[in-house]
Structure formats: C-alpha cells, structure tokens
Enzyme design. Structure first.
Site: not given
Length: 570
Positions: A176, A456
């Site tokens: 990603r 995150d």
C-alpha cells in the site's frame, strides 16, 4: 522548494531534474539511474492530473461545507445499473480469509510473511512514519523479501530473523502506497515535490514488478483513500503505464481498493468499473472511513458523533456501509474484505486478554456472517482466531455466492450519525492517543501500541477530528453535564502531557512538546485540517531536531505563546 534540490543526473541523454534532498541518503542501490528515469516519467505523465483531482476534492468539500449532502451520482447510473464484472481473480488472491498489515521494516516484514496469514499488506501509508530512512529501508526490505534473501538480526537481543525456506507457504505480498494527497518532499522532479503515491508504488514496481510477475505472484497492490471513480481511473492509467514500461501483460498488476472515504462509499460500482481489468476487491477501511465521515461533515453540527469507542460496526450507518460493499463486490465478481482488528494479546492479564479476544471474535463472526471474504488483523497472535472463525463460516476460498440481495441502502442510511454520549474518559482518551501517536510518529514510528491496541494514523485522525468537532460546534456537554469548551481542553491537554512526560520509556518522548503544540494548533484552527499527517509532515522533513532530552522542560500551558517554546523549523 525548488532551491532545496540541487544535484542533477543525466539519464539516457535527457538532463532530468530528479533530485534527492541534500543530506538525505541518495540510496543508489534502490534509486539508481534507471529507477530515477522511471520515476521521472511517472511524475511528468501524471502529476498534472493528480493536481486536478486534488482540486476537485477541495471543490466538493466546499460544497459539503455549504450544506450539500453526499449522494449517488446521476451521471454514472448506467455503470451502477449495467451488467458487467471485473476480470478473473488470480490464484494467489482467491483465498484471503486472513490478512495481516504492518510497516515495512525488516523484522515486521519477515514476521508477517512467516505469520501464516494468507496475505501481508506492507504499508507505506498509515503505519509507516514517512522519514526518508524509513522509506528507503522499506524499499530495500521489500526488494530483498521478493528476492528471498531478506534476513535481520535484532541489535539488542541478537535474535536472527529469516524467511521460511520450506514448509508453510509465506503470505502473499501486497503493498500500500501513500494516498494521492501526500507529497514526497525528499524527492523532486523538475523542481517539484513528487507525489508520495507515485514514488512509493512506482519504486516498488520498478524494483520488483518483473520478478513478481515471472513468479506468478503479482505484483499486487492496495490503493488507499480514493474518493471518486476519476481518482481510480488515474490509478488505472498509472498502473497501465507501469506495465508497459516493465513489459508486463495488461492487467498483471492486481489492485484492491480501500473504501475508506465517505464519498467513495457512493461510488463503489464506479470505482470497480474504472479498474475492472485489474481490481480484485474492495476493503472496509473502517477507521479512516469514520475519520472521513467526521471530515466530510465538519461544518454540520447535526452530524456530531459520540465517543469513538461507541462508533462500532454495529451502528446502523457503518453496518449499511459494510453490507453495501459486500453487495457491490459480489455482484461484480470481486472480494469484499472486512476491517481491522487492532487488539494486541495481553500477556499480563488473562481476564483482560479474554475480554479483548471476545471482542475480536464477535467482530469476525459478524463479518463472515454478513458475507465478507476475509478480514484484517494487526498482530500475528490473532491470526489463528480469525482463521478459525472464517474456516467455520466460509469453508470455500471466498463467498461471492452470497449476493446480499436483501441489502437496500438509502442515502440517508449511509450518512445518518449514530447516537451516544461524550464521556470525560473519551475526551481525554482522544487527547492522549493524539499526543502519544504524534510524538512516536515524529520519532519515526508509524505503528504504536497504546492500551493494548496497535494504533496507526487512522485512530489519531479520528481522535483529533472529534476533539475539533466537539469544541467548535458549541453547546455540547459531557455525560456528567460538564460543558465542552476550550478551558476544559486546555486543562485536559496539559494534564495528559504532564502525565505522559513522566513515562521514561514513552515512544517519541523527546517529541512530546511538539506533539502537544501541534494538537493544540490543529484543535484551535477555524477549519478542521484535512490530515494530521499532512500538517505535521514538515516536522519529519526538516533536519533541525534540536530538542531537549527532558520533555518536562519543554512542556508549558498550551494557551498563549510563552518564551522559550522549542520549535522545529518548517
């Protein structure tokens, strides 16, 4: 910006202004002349269209701020109503019942590939702090992992980590990149910062695309934070260009798209259609989706959300989003991936650990029963639990036969906020997670354990957006009737900061004062900033890190501008 970039390189007779920021590692092993030429072509070919797409985002957000509500597009009805399907899914991606995600450092990559998960998503986005050293190390690490040569010895323990050579199949690698909104300020082409998306994915594909294709194992990518079919079409053009350059067959690069923005929820069919030659699935990026809901409705006092702990996937607007995604994917022959379980096993308390696992179990049972084809976990300790649940609920490699024809979601169901309360614990918890995450992020850590959850950037984005929302829409109170106002915020922020400064092992402790000030600035701003990481990125880029080692000496009441406040050059 252009003055920062000085050295020029000559590539194939073309004097190109591909430059690396002075003082940064030029990384010739991953950024050789041919790689620079490839990245230069990506920038020159697609930067102007990226700028157009970002401009459209700003225009649409201005409409939302004026009171316009998201809805399905009238001009794409034929795509939604049409009878079409995406290209066939290749063998390595047919069974994705458990995926693990994480940053791109060597230890994490080895552990994730060896974990027993079906897929490992190597994440340059929300779980990687974009320091230049992290990005270069990540590219080197993935190159060596694809080549099968990756090894790592932990400097403190001496423990050796190696990829499995025999036995259980390693997890299939997906990558990603960062989203379209981000620049890579350590690199410029023609004097302009390069798109972080094009840099991350372009360099990975240049280094590994041919080898992965020859092995029949990719390349496979995850595409983040898309907001429209036009943004998906831009990715289609980029990936087609990469295939042509690398002499790969069209459609070789397979993509899964994260539906993690509210506008994208209204264009799932259109996004699948734009990428129909290569898309293999959509993913419920639920944490960023909640953040996008808050950001989209930043000017709508009637759409305030309660404590983030109460905004779960069982809430009607989130259940509608996930079930609509399943229906759209299965109608088009794509996988519908479930969301993240961020829990970390709690070794210190059997009771607390079982309670955490019970929450994971309930979430995964909901996903498989709804029709999802797989799910995400953040820790290897959750793989067996998630796999067992999907093995029992989904005996085949996927369940695209579950058409979910019962799902009939309206516009209002997708945007109706859930009810709930704002608690003192929730208010102060949002402050704590923002400060802790941002301090660690500034120290180069993009994935941070906080209260037995692997957090995150998405969690920090939700937390700081909620703080802004609660404080700027006025007349809100905690569930104990305490008014939510800036004096309360000041008191809470200073209390959290002073408490955190006492923890000598706090990740990023030396950046605590800067993290506190950044959160204060963002919370007081008249308009909710688009991204926390975008606002704080200059702190990562600058080489000026002259901070005191004692965070207690840096902290001060955040209101006003007291003398001696340490700053980081912008």
């Amino acid at each position: 910006m252009a003055a920062i970039f000085q050295a020029q390189h000559v590539v194939s007779g073309d004097t190109q202004a591909f430059t690396v920021r002075p003082g940064a590692d030029p990384a010739p092993d991953v950024l050789g002349v041919a790689a620079q030429h490839f990245l230069t072509g990506l920038h020159r070919g697609f930067e102007s269209e990226r700028a157009v797409r970002l401009g459209v985002r700003r225009e649409r957000q201005a409409l939302f701020d004026s009171g316009v509500l998201p809805d399905w597009r009238a001009d794409t009805r034929d795509i939604r109503d049409g009878d079409w399907r995406v290209a066939a899914i290749p063998g390595p991606l047919l069974d994705r019942r458990v995926e693990i995600t994480g940053p791109t450092d060597p230890k994490t990559v080895i552990n994730a590939l060896n974990s027993g998960a079906c897929v490992y998503m190597a994440d340059f986005e929300d779980s990687t702090a974009p320091t230049w050293s992290n990005l270069v190390l990540g590219q080197r690490t993935l190159r060596d992992a694809v080549a099968g040569t990756l090894e790592y010895r932990a400097p403190q323990t001496g423990k050796q980590y190696t990829l499995r050579k025999t036995g259980e199949k390693p997890a299939t690698l997906m990558v990603r990149p960062r989203g379209w909104h981000l620049d890579e300020a350590h690199v410029a082409v023609d004097g302009e910062p390069m798109s972080a998306s094009l840099f991350d994915l372009g360099l990975f594909l240049f280094l590994n695309g041919r080898r992965l294709a020859d092995a029949g194992n990719g390349p496979f990518v995850y595409l983040p934070k898309i907001e429209s079919m036009e943004e998906a079409a831009l990715w289609e053009s980029v990936l087609t260009h990469c295939e042509e350059w690398l002499q790969l067959e069209h459609g070789s690069i397979k993509a899964t798209v994260l539906i993690e923005t509210l506008p994208a929820a209204f264009e799932m069919h259109e996004i699948l259609h734009a990428l129909r030659a290569r898309v293999v699935g959509l993913n419920c990026g639920r944490w960023d989706y909640i953040f996008s809901y808050l950001k989209t409705f930043r000017a709508h006092p009637s759409r305030v959300l309660p404590d983030r702990s109460q905004v779960t996937m069982t809430q009607p607007f989130l259940r509608a989003y996930s079930e609509l995604l399943i229906q759209a994917c299965h109608r088009r022959g794509a996988h519908a991936m479930g969301g993240m379980a961020a829990q970390i096993p709690i070794a210190s308390s059997a009771g607390a650990n079982e309670a955490a696992l019970a929450r994971v179990r309930a979430d995964k049972e909901r996903e498989v029963a709804a029709g999802h084809d797989g799910t995400w976990v953040a820790h290897p300790g959750l793989i067996a639990l998630a796999r067992d649940i999907f093995d029992r609920g989904m005996p085949g490699p996927h369940q695209q036969h579950v058409a979910r024809l019962d799902v009939d979601v309206t516009r209002d169901q997708l945007i109706e906020p859930c009810t709930g309360s704002i608690t003192r614990a929730g208010f102060e918890g949002n402050i704590e997670v923002c400060v802790r995450y941002l301090a660690a992020w500034l120290a180069g850590m993009g994935c941070v354990p906080i209260h037995h959850l692997m957090e995150d950037a998405a969690t920090a984005e939700i937390a700081r957006a909620q703080l802004w929302q609660w404080l700027h829409h006025g007349s809100l109170s905690l569930d104990d009737s305490t008014p939510i106002d800036f004096p309360m915020f000041d008191l809470s922020l200073n209390g959290v900061a002073q408490a955190l400064a006492l923890h000598v092992d706090l990740p990023g402790r030396e950046h605590l004062a800067v993290a506190v000030q950044r959160l204060d600035d963002l919370t007081r701003a008249e308009q909710l900033a688009d991204f926390l990481t975008l606002a704080a990125y200059p702190c990562i880029v600058t080489a000026d890190r002259t901070l005191s080692k004692n965070p207690l000496e840096q902290l001060h009441p955040v209101r006003g501008d007291p003398p001696g406040q340490p700053t980081i050059g912008m």
